[in-house]
Design an enzyme around this catalytic site. Structure first.
Site, mmCIF file in Angstrom:
data_model
loop_
_atom_site.group_PDB
_atom_site.id
_atom_site.type_symbol
_atom_site.label_atom_id
_atom_site.label_comp_id
_atom_site.label_asym_id
_atom_site.label_seq_id
_atom_site.Cartn_x
_atom_site.Cartn_y
_atom_site.Cartn_z
ATOM 1 N N GLU A 175 9.978 -13.082 -25.005
ATOM 2 C CA GLU A 175 9.268 -11.702 -24.937
ATOM 3 C C GLU A 175 9.940 -10.411 -24.662
ATOM 4 O O GLU A 175 9.410 -9.291 -25.048
ATOM 5 C CB GLU A 175 8.042 -11.995 -23.954
ATOM 6 N N LYS B 122 0.584 -5.388 -20.683
ATOM 7 C CA LYS B 122 0.750 -5.831 -19.311
ATOM 8 C C LYS B 122 -0.570 -7.173 -18.939
ATOM 9 O O LYS B 122 -0.343 -7.973 -18.538
ATOM 10 C CB LYS B 122 0.678 -5.030 -18.257
ATOM 11 N N ASN C 149 0.397 -0.005 6.153
ATOM 12 C CA ASN C 149 1.039 -1.014 5.008
ATOM 13 C C ASN C 149 1.820 -2.004 5.696
ATOM 14 O O ASN C 149 2.599 -1.881 6.624
ATOM 15 C CB ASN C 149 2.220 -0.061 4.260
ATOM 16 N N CYS D 184 1.026 -1.094 0.044
ATOM 17 C CA CYS D 184 -0.014 0.004 0.151
ATOM 18 C C CYS D 184 0.869 1.230 -0.124
ATOM 19 O O CYS D 184 2.071 1.311 0.167
ATOM 20 C CB CYS D 184 -0.839 0.210 1.518
ATOM 21 N N ARG E 56 1.826 1.855 -6.444
ATOM 22 C CA ARG E 56 1.671 0.854 -5.437
ATOM 23 C C ARG E 56 0.602 0.057 -5.180
ATOM 24 O O ARG E 56 0.241 -0.552 -4.611
ATOM 25 C CB ARG E 56 2.201 1.346 -3.985
ATOM 26 N N TRP F 152 -3.631 -1.854 -1.146
ATOM 27 C CA TRP F 152 -3.383 -3.034 -1.907
ATOM 28 C C TRP F 152 -3.901 -4.245 -0.949
ATOM 29 O O TRP F 152 -3.344 -4.631 -0.227
ATOM 30 C CB TRP F 152 -2.186 -3.131 -2.384
HETATM 31 C C1 AGP Z 1 4.132 -13.109 -19.211
HETATM 32 O O1 AGP Z 1 5.517 -12.732 -19.003
HETATM 33 C C2 AGP Z 1 3.326 -12.311 -20.013
HETATM 34 N N1 AGP Z 1 3.025 -11.080 -19.557
HETATM 35 C C3 AGP Z 1 1.952 -12.963 -20.361
HETATM 36 O O2 AGP Z 1 2.185 -14.180 -20.798
HETATM 37 C C4 AGP Z 1 0.852 -12.997 -19.193
HETATM 38 O O3 AGP Z 1 1.471 -14.042 -18.219
HETATM 39 C C5 AGP Z 1 -0.310 -13.603 -19.614
HETATM 40 O O4 AGP Z 1 -0.957 -12.462 -20.661
HETATM 41 C C6 AGP Z 1 -1.409 -13.821 -18.697
HETATM 42 O O5 AGP Z 1 -1.713 -12.689 -17.865
HETATM 43 P P1 AGP Z 1 -2.463 -12.665 -16.686
HETATM 44 O O6 AGP Z 1 -1.801 -13.595 -15.499
HETATM 45 O O7 AGP Z 1 -2.586 -11.202 -16.144
HETATM 46 O O8 AGP Z 1 -3.768 -13.233 -17.150
#
Ligand code: AGP
Length: 613
Positions: free
Chosen positions: A492, A608, A101, A2, A27, A75
């Site tokens: 990746e 992400k 926290n 947090c 955070r 969090w």
């Molecule tokens: C892994 O390094 C990648 N960022 C990607 O494979 C990720 O694990 C996948 O998109 C699943 O994401 P999630 O765990 O948020 O569902």
């Protein structure tokens, strides 16, 4: 993890607190709140579920006047995201407000004691016990009451408190969670990191574990754990806001790799009652009564989460005797799957927002299956829609390449597999206790694996690693998923074409690819199972000119002799080795990508969280 912020001085506190909370948003936040003091209104609290914008809107409608206050972004660890569970928490008839926290590990016992004494709790959190303990200990000196209260708390904390009887005074302490003081011409600040006040001052004084403090508009004082009082020494911090978020690391990915020992400690503290050698998941109550009727388990996930689920398959089958399958969510959601109430579907997702995993989970729930989420982001869609959840408590994972979430997923699934084994009578109490001891050793072993980073960096610097167009990872058993994860990590962020294989599959085709300019990362930790077979696979590759980077058990000189490079991990039960193997795999990928000059935290073409199909 947090975010905490505090201010006392001659300026209005609300705006300074909100600016600090904005800078701490990385955070994580599922809720946020402030408590502001004025002569007329000694403790005014405003807190909201959701993002900071919700709190900002509430304050626009009802501004809090005053020149001292504390603020918090939450969090969630204990207790789902909600307004009631948001900080600040109050005690003593709303005359005290605190922000916290960390994790109070003995909060259940403390809460029971307080409720027996007539204290009424407003939230489900562990943190709220601190508000009531401080109120109970108060005898006219807030700083002293804070110290007295914390003597009863076990676990980690960074805590700050205000009270109606001492307007303008903020008192607090730290143990295991960061806290830093700031000095500006117009007053004094506190924060989880310098970001909380970097907009107002760069004069900072970091507290040490065991320190407590007291501040008001005129000054601040630090008390060491042994009771000695010291005048804070403020130093000018030169980190930029962005660097501060990375806590000095060049990339979020490297910071998150190094957070893994503490992440595992938090998981064990949250779900293992050491004194009884028992495992409990507070947020699976919604499906707990269905678990004894489960006849099959199906994991659904994507990417790294799918690899963690693959490790879980081996462990859950081994310890519970249940049949387990692991499905790619993007395939599972379109298949004519056979599901009913006897199936437990476990959706694994760091973000809890991955479109394919969400749709696979929804399909399972609609078919009558019990749905368990193993998720990092509290309040995420998956977290809210599942019948029960095991949260990773890993804090926000910013780097696109998943690291701490991966090992946290494995540990969470390991705990669940042990929990199911014990619940189904397939594991004895003694066996469970033995595994809990082995898990307790894991954070320290991860720290030892991390200490090897210079050697791993040297291996990554080898020309064949940096210049390769193709590479392979191989592993067997519990570390077959490790080979897949190692390949994905490198792929990746380095953009090298990398494949991961079950070592036993090499002879069925892939060995045709082996030449002296394709590095092969071979995972062969010593165990009583498949170690010998993997060694034979390595010999077969060497006989065809393969360049071997072996990841094995430290001290395994015979493996070291047959590899061009060797990275050793601490000896541990093979069942737990994927967590330790992950460390060299993550660092290897990180250093190769850095040497190639790539954007490690935001690699090309990726995001992400894949919230689209
Ligand atoms: C892994 O390094 C990648 N960022 C990607 O494979 C990720 O694990 C996948 O998109 C699943 O994401 P999630 O765990 O948020 O569902």
């Amino acid at each position: 993890m947090c975010g905490i912020v505090g201010y006392t001085g001659s300026h209005e506190a609300q705006a300074l607190l909100m600016d600090g909370l904005r800078r701490l948003e990385y955070r994580g936040y599922d809720s946020a709140g402030v408590a502001v003091q004025s002569a007329e209104e000694p403790v005014q609290v405003e807190k909201q579920l959701g993002k900071l914008a919700e709190l900002r809107a509430a304050l626009e409608a009802r501004p809090l006047g005053g020149t001292a206050g504390i603020g918090h972004t939450r969090w969630a660890t204990h207790g789902r995201p909600s307004q009631a569970n948001a900080h600040p928490h109050t005690g003593g008839g709303e005359r005290f407000a605190i922000v916290h926290n960390g994790i109070i590990e003995n909060y259940r016992a403390l809460r029971h004691e307080l409720e027996s004494a007539g204290v009424a709790f407003q939230s489900e959190t562990d943190s709220e016990v601190l508000a009531h303990l401080i109120a109970r200990a108060y005898q006219g000196d807030l700083a002293r009451a804070v110290r007295q209260a914390l003597k009863q708390a076990e676990g980690s904390y960074a805590v700050a408190a205000i009270c109606a009887d001492e307007p303008g005074v903020i008192a607090g302490a730290r143990h295991g969670s960061p806290l830093v003081l700031g000095r500006a011409p117009h007053g004094f600040f506190l924060g989880s990191d310098v970001l909380a006040f970097i907009g107002e001052t760069s004069e900072a004084c970091y507290l040490n574990d065991g320190d407590s403090f007291r501040m008001d508009a005129a000054g601040c004082e630090i008390l060491r754990a042994d009771g000695t009082s010291v005048v804070p020494e403020f130093h000018t911090v030169t980190v930029s806001a962005e660097q501060a978020e990375k806590e000095g690391h060049p990339h979020f990915m490297l910071k998150e790799i190094h957070q893994q020992p503490d992440v595992i400690r938090h998981l064990l503290a949250a779900y293992v009652a050491d004194e009884q050698d028992a495992i409990d998941f507070p947020d699976i109550r919604g499906l707990e009564d269905r678990l004894d009727g489960i006849q099959r388990v199906v994991f659904v996930a994507c990417g790294t989460a799918w690899h963690a689920a693959m490790v879980g398959k081996y462990l859950l089958e081994q310890w519970s005797g249940l049949p387990v399958s692991v499905e790619l969510a993007s395939e599972f959601r379109y298949r004519h799957t056979v599901l009913d109430g006897s199936v437990l579907v476990v959706a694994v997702s760091q973000s809890g927002e991955t479109a394919d995993t969400l749709e696979a989970a929804r399909k399972a729930a609609q078919a009558g299956a019990a749905l368990l989420a193993i998720v990092n982001v509290p309040g995420s869609t998956l977290d809210r829609e599942a019948h029960g959840a095991i949260r990773l408590l890993a804090g926000p994972e910013i780097g696109v390449a998943s690291t701490k979430a991966y090992t946290a997923q494995i540990v969470a699934i390991t705990l669940f597999a042990l929990y199911m084994g014990r619940r189904r009578g397939a594991l004895s109490a003694e066996q469970l206790a033995e595994w809990i001891r082995a898990l307790d050793a894991l954070p320290g072993q991860v720290e030892r694996a991390l200490s090897d980073k210079a050697q791993i960096e040297a291996v990554a610097a080898e020309p064949i690693c940096r210049t390769a167009s193709h590479a392979m990872f191989i592993g067997r058993g519990y570390n077959y998923p490790s080979a897949l994860e190692g390949a994905l990590k490198l792929k990746e962020i380095s953009y090298i074409h990398v494949e991961g294989y079950a070592a036993g599959e090499m002879k069925h085709g892939p060995i045709a690819l082996v030449t002296d300019h394709i590095p092969v990362v071979a995972i062969a930790v010593q165990d009583e199972g498949v170690y010998g077979k993997t060694r034979s696979n390595i010999e077969e590759l060497r006989a065809r000119g393969g360049v071997i980077l072996a990841i094995g058990t430290e001290g395994d000189t015979s493996l070291k002799e047959i590899a061009q490079a060797f990275i050793g991990i601490p000896a541990c039960p093979a069942e737990l080795s994927p967590v330790l193997v992950a460390i060299p795999l993550q660092l290897f990928a990180y250093y190769v990508a850095c040497m190639l000059g790539h954007d490690v935290d935001q690699p090309r073409n990726l995001a992400k969280s894949v919230t689209v199909e």
